[in-house]
Design a protein around this motif. Sequence first.
Motif, mmCIF file in Angstrom:
data_model
loop_
_atom_site.group_PDB
_atom_site.id
_atom_site.type_symbol
_atom_site.label_atom_id
_atom_site.label_comp_id
_atom_site.label_asym_id
_atom_site.label_seq_id
_atom_site.Cartn_x
_atom_site.Cartn_y
_atom_site.Cartn_z
ATOM 1 N N UNK B 96 0.742 -1.312 -0.055
ATOM 2 C CA UNK B 96 -0.119 0.083 -0.101
ATOM 3 C C UNK B 96 0.875 1.311 -0.169
ATOM 4 N N UNK B 97 0.609 2.131 -1.178
ATOM 5 C CA UNK B 97 1.333 3.441 -0.917
ATOM 6 C C UNK B 97 0.348 4.674 -0.462
ATOM 7 N N UNK B 98 1.326 5.749 -0.309
ATOM 8 C CA UNK B 98 0.458 7.036 0.066
ATOM 9 C C UNK B 98 -0.794 7.273 -0.892
ATOM 10 N N UNK B 99 -1.988 7.583 -0.348
ATOM 11 C CA UNK B 99 -3.104 8.139 -1.176
ATOM 12 C C UNK B 99 -3.692 6.836 -1.614
ATOM 13 N N UNK B 100 -3.082 5.602 -1.587
ATOM 14 C CA UNK B 100 -3.635 4.452 -1.860
ATOM 15 C C UNK B 100 -5.321 4.115 -0.842
ATOM 16 N N UNK B 101 -6.048 3.385 -1.366
ATOM 17 C CA UNK B 101 -6.970 2.809 -0.492
ATOM 18 C C UNK B 101 -7.404 1.794 0.104
ATOM 19 N N UNK B 102 -7.660 1.270 1.471
ATOM 20 C CA UNK B 102 -7.703 0.060 2.071
ATOM 21 C C UNK B 102 -9.020 -0.153 2.322
ATOM 22 N N UNK B 103 -9.906 -1.183 2.107
ATOM 23 C CA UNK B 103 -11.080 -1.547 2.287
ATOM 24 C C UNK B 103 -11.068 -2.810 3.130
ATOM 25 N N UNK B 104 -11.710 -2.694 4.273
ATOM 26 C CA UNK B 104 -11.753 -3.842 5.382
ATOM 27 C C UNK B 104 -13.336 -4.191 5.444
ATOM 28 N N UNK B 105 -13.252 -5.472 5.485
ATOM 29 C CA UNK B 105 -14.646 -6.156 5.540
ATOM 30 C C UNK B 105 -14.506 -6.927 7.026
ATOM 31 N N UNK B 106 -15.342 -6.841 7.937
ATOM 32 C CA UNK B 106 -15.290 -7.662 9.230
ATOM 33 C C UNK B 106 -16.932 -7.900 9.645
ATOM 34 N N UNK B 107 -16.824 -9.009 10.490
ATOM 35 C CA UNK B 107 -18.101 -9.275 11.026
ATOM 36 C C UNK B 107 -18.958 -8.234 11.930
#
Lengths: 386, 386
Positions: B96-107
């Motif tokens: 992951x780089x600066x400005x990228x997006x991370x999406x996290x799915x959890x219960x």
Amino acid sequence: MIVDNSLDEVKKRESALKVIKSIMEKDGRASLYDVTGLSGGFIASEDELNLLETYVGPAIFEDELQIQAKKHLGGEKALAVNRTSSGILASILALVKEGDHVSHFLAQYPAHPSIPRSCNIVKADYDEYINIDEFKIEDNTSLVVITGSTMDHQVIDEDLFIRVIEMAHERDIPVLVDDASGARLRTAVFKQKRACDLGADLVVTSTDKLMPGPRGGLMAGKENLIDQVKIKANQFGLEAQPPLILAMVNGIKNYSEENLIKAISRKDDFYEMLSKDYKLFEKTPTGCMVSENSLKNQLDDLDIETELSDKDLCFLWAMILLREEGIITIPAVGMPGASATIRFDLSTQDVIDMDLDVLYEKIDSSFKKLLDVCKDSKKSKELIFN
Amino acid sequence: MIVDNSLDEVKKRESALKVIKSIMEKDGRASLYDVTGLSGGFIASEDELNLLETYVGPAIFEDELQIQAKKHLGGEKALAVNRTSSGILASILALVKEGDHVSHFLAQYPAHPSIPRSCNIVKADYDEYINIDEFKIEDNTSLVVITGSTMDHQVIDEDLFIRVIEMAHERDIPVLVDDASGARLRTAVFKQKRACDLGADLVVTSTDKLMPGPRGGLMAGKENLIDQVKIKANQFGLEAQPPLILAMVNGIKNYSEENLIKAISRKDDFYEMLSKDYKLFEKTPTGCMVSENSLKNQLDDLDIETELSDKDLCFLWAMILLREEGIITIPAVGMPGASATIRFDLSTQDVIDMDLDVLYEKIDSSFKKLLDVCKDSKKSKELIFN
């Protein structure tokens, strides 16, 4: 270039570990000679091993760690980290913000890459200096770093050490000392004071360097700074786990300056022996070493034609030393960014009592093989990676 | 607030470790009951311990780790890291780089803090979702994270698991699964498939959660991704050291689903026992737990007046459980950011065969003490920190 980037370095290390395993299985531990000076130990009694549980272990060993770490490093409070590099990362995460400046003073280039890399992660500016007259502390500096002893065992002058600390403290900037091997080399061999006693606010040392501890990092310093570093260490999993803490405690307890002093007394004989035929060796405080440059120059003098880079030549020789002679050096097994200098450390357990003639024969024979192999790039690559 | 920030959490943990040490010294190990479900082990033979040297150790244990990790997690290649959190940091540094997006799915919220914190370090945008209909993958997303089982043992639905992976893969985005306890809880108890078998590209599990391994993290997945993560891990000291690797190998070898299944069979009796007098307990897959909310509600029902925050009440009860009854729970000894939920995990070695009446008495008696102490903020603070 054969070893061209960090991934190649990882692959080279994997290949070296495979060779070590196969020598162990075929010929046994006695056929391996670890001269890295990084051959840590894992000293633990059966009772202690039984306590190695997640929450019970640290409860027991933490108190003892505080006592032993303070004896070894001074300072108000100690913190055990997974590696010196992770201690440096935790410190920079805790103390340095985006746009801040970090100034690093060391005896000789290159700096350990974990320092500029950690600065890069937090997007801080980073400068390094080896000349005190050029040493500058920029306005927005939040941390000054001093390397006590470089990867190639170049030790900083104690007066310069003190001067850099004074310059930082005049401006209320904390000083972190990377004393990876220096915490012992500087004190036992060069009779310097401990970093904390010289005024450093934080110090980190490698518990596997020149002492019988595990690969790991031990920090000490001002309590409020250690607390800040500890938060980051715990948040990102940079702290040492109970088995390491136990082995660190016992490593410090079992450390004596004797082996270091003995190695020093033998290194002159060893250097003389090596220098009869070769002019590529230099003395280190605890043995001898060959730098990329000296190796290249010696090959040039011998009119050896090779397409290999200077660094690759070091890696190749290190792999031949390992494969043919069972001699483990850092360029074979080091982590990415480790120095390519081939160091023969005479203070390690494997060679502390070894006949130096035998060691000489092994080095001599592997060098002759290097002269032959390095002409063939394909074969060289195979020896490094397979 | 008594425990108000990360530093307070560190101090609270230090205080709990001191109590554990003093109980150990005064009454012995048998007076401690670790019900965290994190009570890792350190299984090692004498021969193995002798190999625990810096470079010889990993050479020997690395091959076995690959074999055992693949059995446990699937995937093409494995990597042992110092903690699950450090594996997550290494992954995000690598991918992951600066400005990228991370999406996290959890219960269920909250997510483990190491994920948003690591995104914050690289200055990536971060979003988390618990509702599949709202789940979005932004344009510049470089990593999708799925939590297999939350800190409070909420397990993700397998169909949603697969759907999130498919959504990410449609756009060629790699999926990292934080399967800290899930790698066992999901598979042994909920009969789900392993994350790699469901298509995940990277998975990390905690080797001390619901298995007899050391505190540490084990990763597996696609070889090229593991290699990238390994570079960052080695650069910043995030990898597991030889003693941990050895204990991980033996932890996996000694893991069986039996204890988990046995705990499940006892938890209904235990829940019934607890629910006679209290309405604050909820079932977990392997025991019972009390959340901040339920604890607060029960105190309100009993008309207890306290200035303590809901979280502080959990910390206080956990410290009373430890000091008075020797019961170790996560709110007492957890790292900063760990859940304040008090979990009684029946699958741990210390209580797997324990008389449930005895355990009930301990919990009941400590709760009565809590009712008394929580009215006095000064006394509560002392019990937490001293």
